[in-house]
Design a protein around this motif. Structure first.
Motif, short mmCIF file in Angstrom:
data_model
loop_
_atom_site.label_atom_id
_atom_site.label_comp_id
_atom_site.label_asym_id
_atom_site.label_seq_id
_atom_site.Cartn_x
_atom_site.Cartn_y
_atom_site.Cartn_z
N ARG A 67 0.91 -1.28 -0.23
CA ARG A 67 0.02 -0.03 0.14
C ARG A 67 0.80 1.32 -0.09
NH1 ARG A 67 -5.48 1.59 0.72
NH2 ARG A 67 -5.24 4.21 0.52
N ARG A 68 1.97 1.36 0.74
CA ARG A 68 2.85 2.41 0.90
C ARG A 68 3.25 2.81 -0.72
NH1 ARG A 68 4.69 1.16 6.76
NH2 ARG A 68 5.52 -0.36 5.96
N GLU A 69 3.85 1.90 -1.30
CA GLU A 69 4.10 1.88 -2.56
C GLU A 69 3.25 2.25 -3.70
OE1 GLU A 69 7.21 1.53 -3.94
OE2 GLU A 69 7.63 1.20 -1.75
N TRP A 70 1.79 2.03 -3.35
CA TRP A 70 0.91 2.35 -4.13
C TRP A 70 0.44 3.96 -3.84
CZ3 TRP A 70 -3.83 4.82 -3.72
CH2 TRP A 70 -4.36 4.91 -5.07
N ASP A 71 0.64 4.13 -2.58
CA ASP A 71 0.43 5.56 -2.36
C ASP A 71 1.26 6.44 -3.03
OD1 ASP A 71 -1.84 5.29 -0.85
OD2 ASP A 71 -0.78 4.81 1.22
N LYS A 72 2.74 6.34 -3.04
CA LYS A 72 3.76 6.99 -3.75
C LYS A 72 3.48 6.91 -5.24
CE LYS A 72 7.56 5.33 -0.68
NZ LYS A 72 8.70 4.54 -0.77
N LYS A 77 2.56 13.18 -9.49
CA LYS A 77 1.67 13.57 -10.71
C LYS A 77 1.87 12.72 -11.95
CE LYS A 77 0.11 18.00 -9.33
NZ LYS A 77 0.36 19.57 -9.43
N SER A 78 3.46 12.33 -12.00
CA SER A 78 3.72 11.50 -13.26
C SER A 78 3.39 10.01 -13.27
CB SER A 78 5.30 11.84 -13.76
OG SER A 78 5.94 11.15 -12.40
N THR A 79 3.01 9.61 -12.14
CA THR A 79 2.52 8.10 -12.09
C THR A 79 1.14 7.88 -11.79
OG1 THR A 79 3.55 8.02 -10.10
CG2 THR A 79 4.77 7.37 -11.78
N GLU A 82 -0.85 5.68 -13.62
CA GLU A 82 -0.44 4.22 -13.44
C GLU A 82 -1.25 3.84 -12.34
OE1 GLU A 82 3.29 1.53 -12.42
OE2 GLU A 82 3.55 3.46 -13.39
N ALA A 83 -1.18 4.48 -11.01
CA ALA A 83 -1.89 3.84 -10.02
C ALA A 83 -3.38 3.91 -10.20
CB ALA A 83 -1.62 4.92 -8.82
N ILE A 84 -4.05 4.66 -10.93
CA ILE A 84 -5.48 4.84 -11.14
C ILE A 84 -5.77 3.55 -11.92
CG2 ILE A 84 -7.38 5.83 -12.26
CD1 ILE A 84 -6.50 7.21 -9.51
N ALA A 85 -4.77 3.28 -12.86
CA ALA A 85 -5.29 1.90 -13.92
C ALA A 85 -5.18 0.70 -12.97
CB ALA A 85 -4.04 2.00 -15.06
N GLN A 86 -4.32 0.67 -12.09
CA GLN A 86 -4.49 -0.58 -11.39
C GLN A 86 -5.95 -0.59 -10.44
OE1 GLN A 86 -1.18 -0.42 -8.41
NE2 GLN A 86 0.61 -0.12 -10.01
N VAL A 121 -9.35 9.46 -15.03
CA VAL A 121 -8.38 10.24 -14.74
C VAL A 121 -8.58 11.40 -15.75
CG1 VAL A 121 -5.92 10.75 -15.67
CG2 VAL A 121 -6.47 8.34 -14.76
N GLY A 122 -8.49 12.60 -15.12
CA GLY A 122 -8.54 13.81 -15.83
C GLY A 122 -10.06 14.43 -15.61
#
Length: 191
Positions: A67-72, A77-79, A82-86, A121-122
């Motif tokens: 979860r900490r990795e996902w939170d990062k 903003k640049s990733t 990718e987090a939302i796609a997961q 996203v967006g």
């Protein structure tokens, strides 16, 4: 009563949130679904709790690290996409349901339990419910209305779904049909 007593408490505790409404002009949202924007952190975090797990003391360390990795990823903003796609891949095969109601609440039967179809996203801090639900059930009228999403425990969601599908609830549900506003034929004086 649930909404009146708990909606502000839910927002204060991070279990509820408020969205601006866009109608579903493209007919891409089913009657039991809602699309939410990626900038509403409460909604994104509650979906992440279901998809990835929580980062709370007392939970297994591997779950907390994941979860900490996902939170990062989400906070950068640049990733973020990718987090939302997961989360969206999780939402494609799993139900994350939430209590949804319009603000102001027009009728006791207007709240619905809806499945989050996608985090878009967006889209910002906007939610897109099905137009039939928005106009006929929640009585939205595109004048700046908002909807609340409240993330409730599963047993409460099941109880609400059962109540919403009951004969008594459906008998109480009546949409108000208003004619389109047009110039009045009034010829008198307003004085």
């Amino acid at each position: 009563m649930l909404i009146k007593q708990h909606s502000f408490k839910g927002r204060r505790l991070g279990e509820g949130t408020l969205f601006k409404i866009y109608p579903d002009w493209k007919n891409e949202v089913a009657e039991d679904e809602v699309i939410v924007g990626d900038m509403n952190e409460v909604a994104v975090q509650r979906v992440a709790d279901r998809a990835i797990g929580r980062n709370k003391p007392g939970l297994p360390e591997d779950e907390r690290n994941f979860r900490r990795e996902w939170d990062k990823l989400y906070k950068n903003k640049s990733t973020r996409a990718e987090a939302i796609a997961q989360l969206n891949s999780y939402l494609a095969t799993n139900d994350v349901k939430t209590l949804v109601h319009r603000n102001p609440l027009p009728d006791v039967v207007s709240p619905r339990v809806l499945r989050i179809k996608e985090i878009r996203v967006g889209l910002g801090d906007v939610a897109i419910p099905n137009s039939k639900i928005l106009y006929n059930i929640m009585q939205g009228d595109n004048d700046g209305d908002h909807i609340s999403l409240e993330f409730l425990p599963d047993e409460l969601v099941l109880a609400l779904e059962k109540a919403i599908n009951s004969k008594a609830f459906k008998a109480r549900q009546k949409a108000i049909k208003l004619d389109i506003f047009k110039k009045d034929d009034f010829k008198g004086s307003m004085e």
